[in-house]
Every structure is written in C-alpha cells, then in structure tokens.
Motif scaffolding. Structure first.
Motif, PDB file in Angstrom:
ATOM      1  N   GLY A  20       0.829  -1.209   0.000  1.00  0.00           N
ATOM      2  CA  GLY A  20       0.000   0.000   0.000  1.00  0.00           C
ATOM      3  C   GLY A  20       0.859   1.253   0.000  1.00  0.00           C
ATOM      4  O   GLY A  20       0.601   2.200  -0.756  1.00  0.00           O
ATOM      5  N   ALA A  21       1.887   1.242   0.834  1.00  0.00           N
ATOM      6  CA  ALA A  21       2.766   2.409   0.920  1.00  0.00           C
ATOM      7  C   ALA A  21       3.430   2.682  -0.425  1.00  0.00           C
ATOM      8  O   ALA A  21       3.490   3.828  -0.884  1.00  0.00           O
ATOM      9  N   LEU A  22       3.902   1.613  -1.058  1.00  0.00           N
ATOM     10  CA  LEU A  22       4.582   1.803  -2.346  1.00  0.00           C
ATOM     11  C   LEU A  22       3.597   2.269  -3.418  1.00  0.00           C
ATOM     12  O   LEU A  22       3.928   3.118  -4.245  1.00  0.00           O
ATOM     13  N   LEU A 143      -6.619   5.871  11.662  1.00  0.00           N
ATOM     14  CA  LEU A 143      -7.355   4.847  10.915  1.00  0.00           C
ATOM     15  C   LEU A 143      -7.017   3.468  11.475  1.00  0.00           C
ATOM     16  O   LEU A 143      -5.928   3.267  12.004  1.00  0.00           O
ATOM     17  N   ALA A 144      -7.971   2.529  11.347  1.00  0.00           N
ATOM     18  CA  ALA A 144      -7.737   1.170  11.852  1.00  0.00           C
ATOM     19  C   ALA A 144      -7.940   0.157  10.730  1.00  0.00           C
ATOM     20  O   ALA A 144      -8.866   0.291   9.933  1.00  0.00           O
ATOM     21  N   THR A 155      -3.736   1.918   4.046  1.00  0.00           N
ATOM     22  CA  THR A 155      -2.423   2.569   3.995  1.00  0.00           C
ATOM     23  C   THR A 155      -2.386   3.598   2.862  1.00  0.00           C
ATOM     24  O   THR A 155      -1.887   4.714   3.041  1.00  0.00           O
ATOM     25  N   VAL A 156      -2.934   3.218   1.716  1.00  0.00           N
ATOM     26  CA  VAL A 156      -3.020   4.183   0.604  1.00  0.00           C
ATOM     27  C   VAL A 156      -3.837   5.392   1.054  1.00  0.00           C
ATOM     28  O   VAL A 156      -3.442   6.554   0.863  1.00  0.00           O
ATOM     29  N   LYS A 157      -4.974   5.100   1.669  1.00  0.00           N
ATOM     30  CA  LYS A 157      -5.862   6.171   2.146  1.00  0.00           C
ATOM     31  C   LYS A 157      -5.121   7.075   3.132  1.00  0.00           C
ATOM     32  O   LYS A 157      -5.265   8.300   3.096  1.00  0.00           O
ATOM     33  N   ALA A 158      -4.331   6.463   4.011  1.00  0.00           N
ATOM     34  CA  ALA A 158      -3.597   7.229   5.020  1.00  0.00           C
ATOM     35  C   ALA A 158      -2.656   8.227   4.353  1.00  0.00           C
ATOM     36  O   ALA A 158      -2.606   9.400   4.729  1.00  0.00           O
TER      37      ALA A 158
END
Lengths: 385, 282
Positions: A20-22, A143-144, A155-158
């Motif tokens: 997600g981060a990448l 977020l959870a 994670t993308v949303k974060a």
C-alpha cells in the motif's frame, strides 16, 4: 507495452502495508525494529531502493520519526512503523508534525500494554493514545485496519489524507492483522488513486507557508525547490515564524482544527453491514470487526435484527455517521481488545439515545465471533440485555 | 577582501522576520552565526542549496533569522531531521546547529550514531557549558565543581569532551574553535562543509549571563579573554601531557579521514535492488 496483470498473493497484513505504501508512492522509510511491526521495515528495506526510494534503520523511534519529518519536508512521501513502546517514544515529534503541518504516515501495530506489555499478542490499547498521546490541542487522523486487504487500501488512504490535509495520519493495526496471511488480489498501481500535496503556484517571494485560505490547507513547498521558508514546532504566524501574539496564536490553533473539520465527510470512513433495519448494533474496528461481522451474520441467520458499523476512521470520531443509528437502535455493543477506549467515545456521543454495552478482553486473545454472538443473543432480548 | 558583516546581514538576514533576536548582548551565538555566513559565502553556495536545522534553546533560534531553508526541530533532534532531509535530497547542504545540551544530553545518542553513520552532514555544536535558555542548569559539558542553578553546591559530574567524543564515534571530520578565534571558526566550518561525510565543529562559546556570572568568570569580554588564554593548537597540544592540558581548550582539526559515506553507498544498494527486482517478477 507489457500489460500489468493482477496477481493473487498470499500476504500478511504487514506486507500489505508495504504494498500500500509503495502504491501510494511512499519513497522513504525510517524506523526501528519492534515486534510485531518489524516485517514492514524488513520488506521496505528490500523494495524501496528498487523504486529509487530510501530505507534507513535509525538508532531509535524518536530518530525515526525525526528523519521521516525531515524527508517529508524535503518533498518525499515518508512513513515509519512501530508498535506500542516505540509509538510512545514518537509522541513529541508527532506533535511537531501536527504543529508544522508535515504530512507523514505512522503505522502502529498494536500489542498488549502498558510498557513492554505482550509483544506477540494482539491488543487495541493504543487507541486513545493515538488521539491524545502528544501534548496540546491538535487535530490528527487515526485509521484502523481489520484485514490484509484493508492493510493495503487503508495505507493508501492514510497517505492520501496525510497529503491532502498536511497532517500526520496514524494507521492502527494489531498483531493478528499484521501476521495473518490471507489470499488477496491487490489493485494494480495504475488503479490506485494517489493524492499529492499541493505545491505552491505563486512566485517564491509571495509564498506564505501557513497562509489561511478557503481550503484551510496551505500549499507546501519542499526544501530546495526555491521557496525558502522557516519550519518550527513553535506556534507560528502565517510566514512560519514564532509568535506569541494572542491573535496569531488563536488563529494557528483554529486553522489546524478547522482544516480537519472541513474535511470530515472525506475523512470519516466507516463500513455498514445490515444496518437498514437493525434494532441493535455493534461498533467494532480492527481484527475485532471481523469477529463482529461473523457474529452479526450468525445472528441474522437466527432471525435477530443485528447490524454492524465497522470504524475505519477512529479519529476524528465519526459522530455524524453513528448518531442516526444510535437514535434508531435500542442498544449498541462495543467489543474491544482494551478496557473500553472506543466505547467511551460512543458514550460521549450517545447522550442517552440508546444503551451502550461494553465487551472487553485484555488477556492477549482475540474476542471470538461466538463471544460476540452470545452477547447479541442477550441484547436481542431487550435494552436491559 | 571578505564581505563585511554588514554586507552579510544584507544578503542573508530575513528582514521580514520579527527582530530583535532572542540572544543576550555579548552572546557567542552571534559570532558563530557570522562564522557560518562567512563560510557559506566563501563556498559560493546558493541560498536554496542550504538547509539549516537546529534543536531547541538559544542556539536553536539561529536558523529563524537566516534566509535559507530553515528548520527549528524538537529538543536534541536536529540531526535526525537533518538525516531525513539529506537522504531525501542529497543535493542539499545540510547543517545542523546545536547547543551542548542539544547535542550531547537529549540528543547524545543521535550525535554518536550520526557520526557512525557518516552521512554527508555538518554539525555545528555551540558549547557554552550550560543550559542558557532554560535558566542556567548544568549540561553534560559543565565542568566539575561549577555552580549552576541545579548544582549550587558545586557540580559533581564530569564533562563530556564533545569533539573527542565525535572523533571516537567515527565522524569523518572533527574540529574545535572558540568564539574568540572567530576567523578560525569560519575556516573550520568551511572545511567541514566541504568535507564529504559527517563533520563536527565544536565552538566553545560564552554564556556570561548564566555561566560566567555564576562562576565569577565575569562578562562576555572576560570569558573571551579566558578562551584566548586557554586555547592551545592541536600541534602544541601534542607536546603537552594530560596534566598540562587539563584547563586547556585544544583548537584546530582533530580528525580528518576519508570513510565511505552512506548516501553514496546507498546508490550501490539501489542498483543492486533494481537488478534483483528485474530478475524475479514480484
């Protein structure tokens, strides 16, 4: 042109956070190893250099978030990942990121606490700490995640929320989500919606790094791209310089809060299951939300009109979404792996609308679907259940 | 002909900043700031190429006044933020400005690890042997026996020698000056910024308000004169024994060595990672 192909993968939650981060174009990670979050650092140390990103293992968690903030100020999307004790150490610099409006993502794979606690057991004990751990009044987004797929999408949303609102975003995972392997089909990178911070469009001489505008989130220049400016953790004026002028101090605090308030509809994410005709419902998040969904489905099969609201955003607490259900239902059950950190929020917004029932477990074990189901059966008997 | 200090203030000061500055009259921080600006001028760096990051305290305010990319971090953490900036954009010249408390107490761990890590960063540590802004409490460099607001009966701990600590921790370049030796200070800062790798310049400075007064050393001028008397060059120090060096300040370059720099080494890792990525489809 080679076409990207969707692949089904067997991943753990921690690995999905890396994907997600990448996908969100995170290109910097600084961290310090800690169970049960270490796989995030390990995987990023392998993958980041391949995409021209940077991984660094710092001397401690304080240094890690310091480096993350530095990297973000230099224009790179940055994150760190830790667990409870490490998260405690990050609090001061987390406050810096709030005050100086530096986008970054901090993953806290929660383990039992307090102190070194239960390193290899799941818990949800850091919920209120995520909201209020650092000193002073400040907004923050928490977020959870509840599944491996969630670990990717949230994670993308974060990252996207962090860039859009110039605020640190916390992702709370737990040991069960982090280490459970699930078969998931992740979206292709080209299908992932990525938000980037807004760069200043005005000439450098006109740039005021903290200027109030209609959106409430000022454009952000990176160090080195010609918009020389000052960044400080002191309360600052719109030019970024320290101020003690009461009017400017007041304005500083209000703008920080308002930018989040203006985005509530965008930020407050929930999932609803069977809520249309629910007589009572469950509010759950993280791994517990999955037990809750199973329990609600069982209850429905047994003819009980139960529903579930899964919280993805814990803070700002999704009051607008929950209030109508609190009005509609006679009772709400809040199962948590702590002694009642979100049920407190539910009670705060409930204002006597319905009966709030806690269900807590702090022995390092998950709350099972059967446990929640048996509480639902009791609740279905009436408000006093 | 080096530019006058007036010319430097015209070039580098932020005139829209709310002056006056927070420093007491006679404070050594101004001399260090002048030395830094002269070094940057001689290096012919563009303002956009320079990032100044500081911690908290009197020295921590220095970047506020100067027209570069500037960052005032949390107490003791300047080097951690600087590390992130440098890694994210290695083209920037990143200078961390810290006090003795910043660099060796709350940030002591970051200092030794930054030295060990050997990123291409410059650390300027202004050592006035006291916590000035918080009211004159003892720091890790307060001499044994000194009087401070938290050691009114005489200090019973022993002082760190910052430059020697940095040498031992593995910094590529380590030097020391005093604010009396202002010209040496800017030469050393220039050398430090030119040096590939982690470079530390310790500058012994005066806090006559919190330290000098309480320890009967006198005013700013008295303290500067004391630094003049105490200073011995690295060359001269080599001929002296530890007893003779006890009250002395060794000035000059203490270490200058070429070690692999982690930002450069990381380029190799990126190539390796890309090659590995190509081999397997992931």
């Amino acid at each position: 042109m080679t076409e990207e192909k969707r692949v089904r993968r067997l991943l753990q939650g921690n690995e999905a956070i890396v994907y997600g981060a990448l996908a969100a174009r995170c290109r910097f990670f600084a961290g310090y190893p800690i169970t049960p979050a270490s796989e995030i650092a390990e995987q990023l140390s392998v993958r980041l250099p391949a995409v021209n990103g940077t991984f660094i293992q710092m001397e401690d968690e304080i240094a890690s978030i310091g480096a993350v903030i530095g990297a973000s100020l230099a224009g790179v999307k940055a994150m760190t990942a830790t667990s409870g004790p490490g998260f405690s150490l990050m609090q001061e610099n987390l406050g810096f990121a709030c005050a100086a409006e530096v986008p970054c993502v901090i993953v806290n794979v929660m383990r039992g606490g307090p102190s070194t606690g239960l390193p290899t057991s799941p818990a949800q004990g850091d919920v209120q700490m995520a909201r209020w751990g650092t000193h002073g009044d400040h907004p923050i987004i928490v977020l959870a995640v509840s599944s491996v797929l969630d670990s990717f999408t949230i994670t993308v949303k974060a990252f996207n929320l962090s860039e859009r609102y110039r605020v640190p975003v916390l992702v709370l995972s737990d040991e069960v989500v982090a280490h459970t392997r699930e078969s998931v089909e992740l979206p292709l990178n080209s299908e992932v919606k990525v938000v980037d911070r807004i760069a200043p469009g005005m000439p450098p001489d006109w740039y005021k790094p903290y200027q109030e505008d209609a959106r409430g989130v000022p454009p952000m220049a990176a160090f080195g791209d010609g918009y020389r400016h000052h960044v400080t953790g002191l309360v600052h004026d719109q030019d970024g310089f320290p101020t003690q002028n009461p009017q400017e101090v007041e304005k500083f605090h209000h703008r920080l809060s308002m930018k989040i308030t203006k985005g509530l509809d965008d930020i407050q994410l929930t999932r609803k299951f069977y809520m249309e005709d629910a007589e009572f419902f469950v509010i759950a998040y993280g791994s517990v939300a999955r037990s809750a969904l199973r329990a609600v489905e069982e209850a429905r099969r047994a003819g009980i009109r139960a529903g579930l609201v899964q919280l993805i955003t814990l803070f700002p607490f999704p009051r607008r979404t929950l209030t109508p259900y609190l009005q509609q239902c006679h009772s709400v059950l809040v199962p948590e792996l702590n002694l009642g950190q979100i049920s407190r929020e539910v009670q705060r917004i409930n204002q006597g609308l319905c009966t709030v029932v806690k269900q807590n477990r702090v022995d390092g074990k998950l709350i099972t679907p059967q446990e929640i189901y048996s509480r639902l059966v009791k609740l279905s008997a009436g408000p006093a259940g | 002909m080096p530019p006058s200090i007036q010319a430097l203030t015209h070039i580098y000061f932020r005139h829209n900043k709310k002056f006056p500055h927070v420093w007491c009259p006679g404070c050594g921080n101004g001399i260090v700031m002048g030395a830094l600006l002269r070094a940057i001028t001689r290096l012919e760096l563009e303002k956009d190429e320079v990032v100044l990051a500081s911690g908290i305290g009197c020295s921590g305010r220095m970047p506020t006044y100067l027209d570069f990319n500037t960052l005032h971090t949390t107490h003791g953490r300047a080097l951690t933020f600087a590390t992130g900036i440098k890694l994210a954009n290695p083209a920037l010249n990143v200078v961390a400005i810290m006090g003795d408390g910043d660099a060796t107490a709350i940030g002591g761990n970051h200092l030794i690890h930054a030295a060990r890590r050997n990123l291409n960063l410059t650390a300027i540590i202004i050592n006035n042997s006291i916590y000035g802004m918080t009211g004159g409490q003892y720091s890790p460099t307060t001499p044994f026996g000194s009087t401070t607001t938290t050691s009114v009966y005489g200090h019973i701990e022993h002082a760190f020698s910052i430059a020697e600590l940095a040498v031992t921790a593995g910094a590529s370049f380590v030097a020391r000056s005093t604010v009396y030796h202002a010209a040496l200070a800017d030469q050393l800062i220039e050398q430090a910024m030119l040096k590939p790798g982690f470079a530390v310049v310790e500058i012994i400075s005066n806090c006559h308000v919190q330290y000098g007064r309480r320890n009967q050393i006198g005013n700013a001028i008295d303290m500067l004169n004391l630094f003049k008397e105490q200073a011995v060059t690295v060359k001269k120090a080599a001929t002296m024994d530890s007893e003779e060096l006890r009250e002395k300040i060794t000035i000059g370059v203490l270490a200058d060595r070429d070690l692999p720099i982690s930002t450069n080494e990381y380029k190799r890792i990126r190539e390796q990672a890309r090659a590995d990525q190509g081999k397997k489809s992931i």
